[in-house]
Write a protein that holds these residues in place. Sequence first.
Motif, mmCIF file in Angstrom:
data_model
loop_
_atom_site.group_PDB
_atom_site.id
_atom_site.type_symbol
_atom_site.label_atom_id
_atom_site.label_comp_id
_atom_site.label_asym_id
_atom_site.label_seq_id
_atom_site.Cartn_x
_atom_site.Cartn_y
_atom_site.Cartn_z
ATOM 1 N N HIS A 212 48.816 34.244 86.240
ATOM 2 C CA HIS A 212 49.053 35.690 86.342
ATOM 3 C C HIS A 212 50.260 36.104 85.507
ATOM 4 C CE1 HIS A 212 49.394 39.692 87.925
ATOM 5 N NE2 HIS A 212 50.578 39.451 88.455
ATOM 6 N N SER A 213 51.286 35.249 85.483
ATOM 7 C CA SER A 213 52.498 35.621 84.767
ATOM 8 C C SER A 213 53.313 34.383 84.406
ATOM 9 C CB SER A 213 53.350 36.556 85.643
ATOM 10 O OG SER A 213 54.580 36.853 85.026
ATOM 11 N N LEU A 214 53.887 34.416 83.196
ATOM 12 C CA LEU A 214 54.856 33.414 82.745
ATOM 13 C C LEU A 214 56.124 34.159 82.340
ATOM 14 C CD1 LEU A 214 52.541 31.230 80.465
ATOM 15 C CD2 LEU A 214 53.572 30.481 82.618
ATOM 16 N N LYS A 215 57.242 33.847 82.996
ATOM 17 C CA LYS A 215 58.481 34.564 82.709
ATOM 18 C C LYS A 215 59.648 33.595 82.605
ATOM 19 C CE LYS A 215 57.194 38.838 85.148
ATOM 20 N NZ LYS A 215 57.562 39.740 86.277
ATOM 21 N N THR A 216 60.664 34.040 81.885
ATOM 22 C CA THR A 216 61.936 33.326 81.850
ATOM 23 C C THR A 216 63.015 34.258 82.383
ATOM 24 O OG1 THR A 216 61.246 32.068 79.900
ATOM 25 C CG2 THR A 216 63.606 32.110 80.413
ATOM 26 N N ILE A 217 63.706 33.808 83.426
ATOM 27 C CA ILE A 217 64.730 34.628 84.074
ATOM 28 C C ILE A 217 66.085 34.008 83.768
ATOM 29 C CG2 ILE A 217 65.528 35.603 86.256
ATOM 30 C CD1 ILE A 217 62.692 35.170 87.337
#
Length: 271
Positions: A212-217
């Motif tokens: 659903h989602s790939l993120k870098t925080i």
Amino acid sequence: MSNLFTLIFLVLSVTQVYSQDDWFSYITEKDKEFMAVTTNLRYDNAKPNYKNLLIVGKTTQKCHKNGYPTELGLEELFTFSDTTAQVLNRTVKKNRLVGVLTYQCNGFDVFYIKDTVGVRAALEKVYGNYFNNEKYYIFLKQDKRWQYYKDILFPKRFTDDFFINQELLTALFYDGYNLNDEYNLIHWFYFKKEKYRKKFLEKLKVINVTVHSLKTIEGKNHPYELQLVRKDQLQPAFIDELTRTFGIFAESYGGFYDGWGIKLNYSYGYT
């Protein structure tokens, strides 16, 4: 008033509130259906010398398709519970409400009481006056070892995952969700390194998950977020096993599992 708030209000209103009370609600399976249990965990270690089990309850026609009462149904059950508490406080003052059950449009209050003399007669008289055209129940038996509390009210599992999962499962069940239906569930994972996230995702592709989602925080110890969607039923035992497995598997790749939610109207694809 939400169903959850009404149930909490019902529990607190029919008994004296003790400083050490520890109420907890969860959903369990019974005869291929689901039962909502609210129990006072304090009595696992500190049981008063009340040796008689009393279960009273009534049926309501105002309930969701999953068998849990609507707000109007809960108000009916609250009136019944409040009436019961008044009778018991007049008849046998040494009584403790230890749990509340709701199952297939029925609500039950579970008490342990010191004496039984005159209790059934007093309850039947009042129920006959106020709930004469309704289906109600009175069950009274000796239970010196509090076996009913141990077998039915006290949760079989006592892990962090169980408590976290039940918080969401109870909210969904109270709102009328059928836990036997399949829903798109979104799961959150976090990793220290991007390569670990990639390897983890490669392994999970065999169990029908969708990204659903790939993120870098930035600034996080585990900055690489992964959100996965998988369609599953919501049976409590299955959810417990699924989340436990996800947690163990994520740890083996230097990450951690951070819980799940329900994704309505989901369209497949990821951001």
